[in-house]
Enzyme design. Structure first.
Site: not given
Lengths: 295, 295
Positions: A98, A173, A241
């Site tokens: 990701t 995502k 993150k």
């Protein structure tokens, strides 16, 4: 069956690579820390361990990656002895990390310059999904590349979908993480309010769980939140993150994410209070949640 | 079969009272606006219309109520010709209105002084749940009273649960609204971000809907949000009333609801922009959601 390289044996990659062996593929792995790769080999004697990302890529027609962050993706691909030093023209790289959509596009461009296909393919479902082979895979790239890898990725991805060009997997995502930020903070406030006002938490959430307030998080996290149990799941440091990349993408696109930005700040507070490795549901720790008469 | 009074034939009460007739009960209704009660009678010839809450209550062993707000609950009960002027000692009042826990306790005390049982019993499931008889009913009060009414309430309440003393139903409904505030705002940001970044909204939400970001709201509202369709569902003005009571309860309890308080402010903005009667999913209207190149 395919010749497959898998780069990155973290909590996600380790079981994912194992499922590939289980599916009968010829699997060559590389991991930054060699002892972890040797451990994997003991557990999966059908596989092989390579000395570098280059050697792993040279042993596969497909290269699957799951590394830590944006910088790792680009360096595993393009640094000396990296994947693109070994990958044959016509092979395909699938990155399950990701990262930002921009990193995905840069990785895609680096692959294209080497005549190699690229799909960004972040996953959801967490460590449990990786172990059980039930991950959801959000994919960006060319449909021809997707068609070549889909059967292989199915070894651990119960649901796989091509959503657009390179970067589309990462953008999807981000939508996932945005929605989680809202639902988890809302649930945290609901559980904390229920505790603070002396309600029977299990009875309340059992009653409302099937209705318009219901969610995966409510079904799976209300009890652990109420019990102050956070030693599992998706860690706060990883969520920060992801939200950092999401907020940067939103800034660039002129999108507004007021709740997501606020929840990101809340995670900074949870981290500061010791929650770096806690599950995302630890947002509740910021909130008053014992009854006044109990404290 | 029971002798039942039903007070308040709004969008919820009208079909709820109808289900009681359908279940074979002897139903006497009262509504502030008489024409609506007469209309109900035409549709439900087995029922009867009373001239006052007192007369309705005198015709029932149980009194079910679903009126507009806190002030209406207290006045329908205690004003001259109100329910408590007609209810026989030993009867039970069930209030389905969503109000503050304090109002529920005051209503309960007024009933107790008249020798009448009281249950606060707010519902979720919306107008569709009332029409289809599939409401969830969150109940506070004495178990003996709950046992007396449960079979009757089952006519429209697919799920009914006693959660604690008087007020517990309202507190549970507040938890429900808190969780909805978080999930809807998170979903609004996710949909707006997806639109703004040019994603295939249906494909993205179909892909992530079964995972950790999934919710009833995602399954039922992502497409209408993306289409700017809000002429249905639970109205912003009602959500503001509920969040107002919830935030006041949280203040009194020393609970913190930072996201809920923020979303309540967002609803004030939506209302000001013309959204008073829009569904709660209209939170997305505050956010940039067309692509820059389209505007």
């Amino acid at each position: 069956m395919a010749r497959v390289a898998f780069v990155g044996l973290g909590v996600m990659g380790y079981p994912m690579a194992g499922h590939l062996v289980g599916a009968g593929h010829e699997v060559t792995v590389w991991n930054r820390s060699r002892p972890r790769a040797d451990e994997w080999l003991v557990e999966h004697p059908g596989g092989r361990v390579a000395a570098s990302p280059r050697d792993a890529a040279a042993a596969g027609d497909l290269v699957l990656m799951c590394v830590g962050d944006d910088a790792s993706v680009l360096s595993v691909l393009s640094a000396p002895d990296g994947v693109l030093d070994g990958a044959a023209p016509g092979s395909v790289v699938v990155d399950h990390t990701t990262v930002s959509a921009d990193t995905a596009r840069r990785a895609g461009a680096a692959c294209a310059a080497a005549g190699v296909g690229f799909l960004d393919a972040p996953v959801s479902g967490g460590q449990a999904g990786a172990v059980n082979g039930t991950l959801t895979v959000m994919v960006g790239g060319e449909s021809a590349d997707f068609a070549r890898v889909d059967d292989v990725v199915a070894a651990y991805g119960a649901k796989r979908r091509l959503l657009g060009p390179v970067g589309a997997g990462q953008l999807a995502k981000m939508v996932n993480q945005i929605c989680i930020a809202g639902v988890v903070q809302g649930l945290a406030e609901g559980v904390a309010f229920a505790l603070r006002t002396g309600q029977d938490v299990d009875a309340v959430f059992d009653t409302i769980g099937a209705g318009a307030a219901g969610s995966w998080q409510m079904a799976n996290r209300h009890a652990t939140m109420a019990a102050d149990s956070f030693e599992f799941g998706f860690a706060v440091e990883h969520m920060r993150k992801d939200l950092g990349n999401t907020l940067a993408e939103a800034r660039a696109a002129g999108a507004a994410l007021p709740l997501t930005a606020l929840v990101d700040q809340f995670y900074a507070e949870v981290w500061q209070a010791g929650g770096r490795r806690w599950d995302t549901s630890s947002l509740i720790t910021r909130l008053p949640r014992t009854r006044p008469e109990d404290s």
